[in-house]
Write a protein that holds these residues in place. Structure first.
Motif, mmCIF file in Angstrom:
data_model
loop_
_atom_site.group_PDB
_atom_site.id
_atom_site.type_symbol
_atom_site.label_atom_id
_atom_site.label_comp_id
_atom_site.label_asym_id
_atom_site.label_seq_id
_atom_site.Cartn_x
_atom_site.Cartn_y
_atom_site.Cartn_z
ATOM 1 N N SER A 208 0.847 -1.185 0.000
ATOM 2 C CA SER A 208 0.000 0.000 0.000
ATOM 3 C C SER A 208 0.882 1.234 0.000
ATOM 4 O O SER A 208 1.418 1.617 1.030
ATOM 5 C CB SER A 208 -0.893 -0.038 1.237
ATOM 6 N N ILE A 218 -8.186 0.024 -0.587
ATOM 7 C CA ILE A 218 -7.153 0.071 0.444
ATOM 8 C C ILE A 218 -7.151 1.438 1.115
ATOM 9 O O ILE A 218 -7.052 1.546 2.344
ATOM 10 C CB ILE A 218 -5.774 -0.261 -0.166
ATOM 11 N N TYR A 221 -10.029 1.539 3.511
ATOM 12 C CA TYR A 221 -9.787 0.797 4.739
ATOM 13 C C TYR A 221 -8.866 1.580 5.674
ATOM 14 O O TYR A 221 -9.115 1.682 6.873
ATOM 15 C CB TYR A 221 -9.165 -0.559 4.391
ATOM 16 N N LEU A 222 -7.820 2.159 5.110
ATOM 17 C CA LEU A 222 -6.899 2.950 5.922
ATOM 18 C C LEU A 222 -7.603 4.194 6.455
ATOM 19 O O LEU A 222 -7.420 4.579 7.608
ATOM 20 C CB LEU A 222 -5.674 3.350 5.086
ATOM 21 N N LEU A 224 -10.638 4.528 7.247
ATOM 22 C CA LEU A 224 -11.541 4.169 8.336
ATOM 23 C C LEU A 224 -10.826 4.210 9.681
ATOM 24 O O LEU A 224 -11.432 4.390 10.723
ATOM 25 C CB LEU A 224 -12.089 2.758 8.069
ATOM 26 N N GLN A 225 -9.495 4.035 9.668
ATOM 27 C CA GLN A 225 -8.739 4.000 10.914
ATOM 28 C C GLN A 225 -8.384 5.381 11.429
ATOM 29 O O GLN A 225 -8.003 5.527 12.582
ATOM 30 C CB GLN A 225 -7.461 3.201 10.716
ATOM 31 N N SER A 226 -8.442 6.386 10.560
ATOM 32 C CA SER A 226 -8.042 7.703 11.029
ATOM 33 C C SER A 226 -9.117 8.745 10.759
ATOM 34 O O SER A 226 -9.369 9.617 11.574
ATOM 35 C CB SER A 226 -6.733 8.125 10.357
ATOM 36 N N PRO A 228 -12.900 8.554 9.323
ATOM 37 C CA PRO A 228 -14.033 7.827 8.757
ATOM 38 C C PRO A 228 -14.734 8.577 7.622
ATOM 39 O O PRO A 228 -15.224 7.945 6.686
ATOM 40 C CB PRO A 228 -14.968 7.645 9.951
ATOM 41 N N ALA B 83 -5.661 1.056 15.777
ATOM 42 C CA ALA B 83 -6.639 1.942 15.147
ATOM 43 C C ALA B 83 -7.867 1.161 14.705
ATOM 44 O O ALA B 83 -8.998 1.633 14.815
ATOM 45 C CB ALA B 83 -5.994 2.654 13.957
ATOM 46 N N GLU B 84 -7.618 -0.069 14.233
ATOM 47 C CA GLU B 84 -8.730 -0.900 13.797
ATOM 48 C C GLU B 84 -9.604 -1.283 14.986
ATOM 49 O O GLU B 84 -10.839 -1.251 14.910
ATOM 50 C CB GLU B 84 -8.144 -2.148 13.134
ATOM 51 N N GLN B 87 -11.678 1.598 16.050
ATOM 52 C CA GLN B 87 -12.768 1.792 15.104
ATOM 53 C C GLN B 87 -13.878 0.780 15.354
ATOM 54 O O GLN B 87 -15.060 1.104 15.317
ATOM 55 C CB GLN B 87 -12.225 1.671 13.675
ATOM 56 N N GLU B 158 -1.040 6.710 9.582
ATOM 57 C CA GLU B 158 -2.339 6.766 10.250
ATOM 58 C C GLU B 158 -2.423 5.793 11.424
ATOM 59 O O GLU B 158 -3.305 5.917 12.265
ATOM 60 C CB GLU B 158 -3.464 6.439 9.267
ATOM 61 N N ASP B 179 8.622 1.349 0.215
ATOM 62 C CA ASP B 179 7.965 0.710 -0.915
ATOM 63 C C ASP B 179 6.541 0.301 -0.594
ATOM 64 O O ASP B 179 5.760 0.012 -1.483
ATOM 65 C CB ASP B 179 8.772 -0.514 -1.355
ATOM 66 N N THR B 180 6.236 0.265 0.696
ATOM 67 C CA THR B 180 4.852 -0.006 1.077
ATOM 68 C C THR B 180 4.597 0.559 2.465
ATOM 69 O O THR B 180 5.490 0.569 3.316
ATOM 70 C CB THR B 180 4.526 -1.516 1.022
ATOM 71 N N LEU B 181 3.385 1.085 2.643
ATOM 72 C CA LEU B 181 2.971 1.611 3.950
ATOM 73 C C LEU B 181 1.847 0.721 4.453
ATOM 74 O O LEU B 181 0.713 0.834 4.017
ATOM 75 C CB LEU B 181 2.496 3.060 3.806
ATOM 76 N N GLU B 182 2.172 -0.180 5.346
ATOM 77 C CA GLU B 182 1.237 -1.226 5.747
ATOM 78 C C GLU B 182 0.231 -0.719 6.788
ATOM 79 O O GLU B 182 0.439 0.293 7.429
ATOM 80 C CB GLU B 182 2.017 -2.420 6.299
ATOM 81 N N GLN B 183 -0.851 -1.505 6.950
ATOM 82 C CA GLN B 183 -1.938 -1.102 7.844
ATOM 83 C C GLN B 183 -1.657 -1.460 9.292
ATOM 84 O O GLN B 183 -2.391 -1.050 10.169
ATOM 85 C CB GLN B 183 -3.241 -1.808 7.438
#
Lengths: 258, 266
Positions: A208, A218, A221-222, A224-226, A228, B83-84, B87, B158, B179-183
């Motif tokens: 991502s 994606i 979804y991201l 939603l965490q910061s 909404p 964060a999840e 939420q 985030e 190269d990637t920003l993971e959740q």
């Protein structure tokens, strides 16, 4: 039709429609333009990768569908295995598909390792990786739709074309393809909308990164965490694009069959 | 004949009831008891603990300790990105306890008035660079995160691990080229574990928990960012008394397990 069917039918319809109604009702309309502007890179990425995926699926999926439609003469075990392989991505959780792709094309993967050592090519975490992940999950939709269409038209027109002196290629291009065009169109629509909504395989295999691999789902979804509100707007965007595609293509190409 | 007629009549109704069950079952109202628990009797209860992914192993162990000390109580751990989790709770997920990897995510739940009492910090964590065994990218420190030739994974800004990583990188004066920003921190770790990236920034405890699957490259204290881990009983808790006891365990005798996992004292 039994009257009793109306109740579950209405419930089914309500169940499908109400979440979307809630989405629209909760949308932060005043800030929508600003939030949409912020999500243009994700939208652009989603649309371009979705279209590329659809093109790849058409290019490789139509031949596979035609081959499958003519597979009745094959030995039964082979036929079943091929059919299962084509159907598996439909039932596989997309995240599992992403892991499988990573194990195949990742730097330590079956094909990925030689690819990197020989050509210095790394596939994951790139826009092509997004397309590959989307193609993996959406190809079956096209193949099954086109195969159904080919089977439904039968072989009699091919036979007539051959009897009239058409070569196999000529018959395929000028007889088979036009006959199954509605099937191809509906398959392509399914394929594109499935690619547009792809999340699990993409985030697992492609990661991502804004502008490179962060597609609309994606980003939603991201979000939603910061924030909404931004997630709701992204979801609305996805919904709008899907609806535009389904409605416009159904009217234009699928009038006869709809 | 009669049986067939009855079946005809029954089918739509039972289908409708199945759908109703599905509709209601998907999101139980905040006040309802989670399936399998019996709030009336104190002897059997299910304590639902929402904890940051980095706490998975320690809270698993603490949960078992708690179950042994409280026969009849089952601790169900929902470990995911902070964060999840926040939420999920804001959307009405039934939970008794929330433990996050940052004050900021806890604050979103506190601001919504969903905490029974103010959150308390029970542990601290710091960052470490995780590389695959053998360190193929020869990563020596945060400065390597600006190298375009390396495949690098970070958490998205985030989520807590990403916010901490960004703070550390700023402190080190490095503008990263990820190269990637993971959740979440787990997905960063997975990508390092699979050898798909040359390095990722994770918590110190994650490197320890991964055993030999990844190797840690320490970040000097001057650059490192520490995060607080707050824990709180939720206002909607089904078993507030039990939840209080679990929090007491985490802040008391459970500290040993946390220290063993690499967490620092609050």
């Amino acid at each position: 039709m039994p009257r009793g069917l109306w109740i579950p039918a209405a419930l089914a319809l309500a169940f499908l429609v109400l979440p979307l109604v809630a989405l629209i009702a909760r949308a932060p309309w005043p800030s929508v333009p600003e939030l949409v502007a912020g999500s243009l890179p994700a939208l652009g990425l989603s649309v371009t990768t979705g279209l590329t995926t659809t093109a790849l699926c058409l290019l490789f999926g139509i031949p596979l569908a035609v081959v499958l439609a003519g597979s009745d003469g094959w030995p039964a075990p082979l036929r079943r295995v091929v059919r299962a392989v084509v159907t598996v991505p439909l039932v596989l959780p997309p995240v599992v598909g992403g892991i499988a792709l990573l194990l195949l094309l990742g730097r330590q993967g079956l094909l990925g390792r030689p690819l990197e050592q020989l050509f210095g090519v790394t596939v994951p975490f790139s826009t092509p990786a997004v397309v590959l992940a989307q193609t993996f999950v959406s190809m079956p939709f096209l193949v099954l739709a086109v195969e159904g269409a080919v089977r439904a038209t039968g072989r009699r027109f091919d036979v007539v074309a051959a009897a009239l002196g058409a070569s196999r290629w000529y018959a395929f291009r000028r007889v088979t393809l036009p006959l199954v065009a509605p099937g191809i169109a509906s398959g392509a629509v399914l394929c594109f909308t499935r690619a547009l909504g792809e999340f699990g395989a993409t985030i697992t295999f492609a990661g991502s990164l804004p502008g490179v691999t962060r597609t609309l789902p994606i980003a939603a979804y991201l979000g939603l965490q910061s924030d909404p509100d931004s997630a709701i707007v992204l979801a609305l965007l996805l919904l709008a694009v899907s609806l535009i595609v389904i409605v416009s293509l159904r009217d234009r190409w699928l009038r006869g069959s709809a | 004949m009669t049986r067939a007629a009855r079946r005809r009549a029954a089918a739509p109704a039972s289908a409708a009831s199945v759908l109703l069950v599905l509709l209601c079952g998907c999101s139980p109202p905040a006040g309802s008891a989670p399936a399998g628990s019996a709030p009336a009797s104190a002897s059997t209860a299910t304590l639902s603990v929402f904890a940051a992914a980095s706490l998975t192993d320690s809270f698993d162990a603490l949960g078992r300790q708690f179950e042994e000390a409280h026969p009849g109580v089952t601790v169900v751990l929902n470990a995911a990105g902070s964060a999840e989790l926040a939420q999920q709770i804001l959307s009405g997920a039934p939970a008794d306890i929330l433990a996050t990897a940052s004050d900021a995510t806890m604050a979103t739940v506190a601001d919504a008035g969903l905490l029974a009492a103010p959150a308390q910090v029970f542990a601290r964590n710091s960052l470490e660079i995780a590389v695959p065994p053998g360190n193929p990218g020869q990563v020596a420190g945060l400065a390597d995160f600006s190298k375009a030739g390396l495949l690098l994974a970070l958490c998205a800004p985030e989520v807590p691990c990403g916010a901490s990583a960004a703070a550390a990188l700023t402190r080190a004066g490095v503008s990263p080229d990820p190269d990637t920003l993971e959740q979440g921190v787990t997905s960063v770790l997975t990508k390092v574990r699979l050898g798909e990236v040359d390095a990722g920034i994770v918590y110190r405890t994650d490197v320890l928990a991964a055993g030999g699957a990844v190797v840690g490259v320490p970040i000097p204290d001057a650059q490192n960012a520490t995060t607080d881990y707050p824990i709180a009983v939720l206002a909607g808790a089904q078993h507030p008394a039990l939840a209080e006891q679990f929090v007491a365990l985490v802040r008391g005798s459970g500290q040993d397990a946390l220290r063993e996992a690499g967490f620092a004292a609050p």
